[in-house]
Design a protein around this motif. Sequence first.
Motif, PDB file in Angstrom:
ATOM      1  N   LEU A   1       0.825  -1.211   0.000  1.00 50.24           N
ATOM      2  CA  LEU A   1       0.000   0.000   0.000  1.00 50.24           C
ATOM      3  C   LEU A   1       0.861   1.263   0.000  1.00 50.24           C
ATOM      4  N   GLN A   2       1.978   1.218   0.726  1.00 46.30           N
ATOM      5  CA  GLN A   2       2.866   2.381   0.781  1.00 46.30           C
ATOM      6  C   GLN A   2       3.477   2.693  -0.576  1.00 46.30           C
ATOM      7  N   LYS A   3       3.647   1.691  -1.434  1.00 49.43           N
ATOM      8  CA  LYS A   3       4.294   1.873  -2.734  1.00 49.43           C
ATOM      9  C   LYS A   3       3.352   2.404  -3.810  1.00 49.43           C
ATOM     10  N   ILE A   4       2.071   2.500  -3.522  1.00 56.25           N
ATOM     11  CA  ILE A   4       1.105   2.996  -4.521  1.00 56.25           C
ATOM     12  C   ILE A   4       1.338   4.483  -4.747  1.00 56.25           C
ATOM     13  N   ASP A   5       1.404   4.879  -6.014  1.00 65.85           N
ATOM     14  CA  ASP A   5       1.619   6.276  -6.380  1.00 65.85           C
ATOM     15  C   ASP A   5       0.299   7.041  -6.249  1.00 65.85           C
ATOM     16  N   THR A   6       0.246   7.956  -5.305  1.00 63.95           N
ATOM     17  CA  THR A   6      -0.976   8.737  -5.075  1.00 63.95           C
ATOM     18  C   THR A   6      -0.778  10.212  -5.407  1.00 63.95           C
ATOM     19  N   ARG A   7       0.279  10.531  -6.134  1.00 64.05           N
ATOM     20  CA  ARG A   7       0.467  11.930  -6.528  1.00 64.05           C
ATOM     21  C   ARG A   7      -0.663  12.359  -7.449  1.00 64.05           C
TER      22      ARG A   7
ATOM     23  N   VAL B   1      -3.712  12.827  -6.545  1.00 63.37           N
ATOM     24  CA  VAL B   1      -5.003  12.413  -5.990  1.00 63.37           C
ATOM     25  C   VAL B   1      -5.301  13.314  -4.795  1.00 63.37           C
ATOM     26  N   THR B   2      -6.412  14.019  -4.864  1.00 62.32           N
ATOM     27  CA  THR B   2      -6.747  14.915  -3.753  1.00 62.32           C
ATOM     28  C   THR B   2      -7.265  14.104  -2.567  1.00 62.32           C
ATOM     29  N   PRO B   3      -6.803  14.420  -1.375  1.00 64.43           N
ATOM     30  CA  PRO B   3      -7.250  13.683  -0.195  1.00 64.43           C
ATOM     31  C   PRO B   3      -8.732  13.924   0.073  1.00 64.43           C
TER      32      PRO B   3
END
Length: 97
Positions: A39-45, A47-49
Amino acid sequence: MAFSKQQLQKFANLIRIEIPDEKLAEMNIDSVIEWLDKLQKIDTRGVTPMLNPSEHALPRRADVVTDGNIRDAVLANAPDKAGVSRGYFAVPKVMDE
């Protein structure tokens, strides 16, 4: 990444849970840690929280000031009229002195 029995006991103490020693031997915490690493390796750049998973607003009602002085109307519903003249509901005694 394998955790020792002492490390697992320390984690349990930190989160304020009690785990018996026989349960610690059965625990397969490594698979959970591996899943968390994925889960930590997923790219979430980009993506608005989200503050709330439901994106709709709750319905609001108007804040209306009312008189609120309806004591006599409320007391008219009292089944026992003994206390109504004094301004309260009379109820059966529930505790002995």
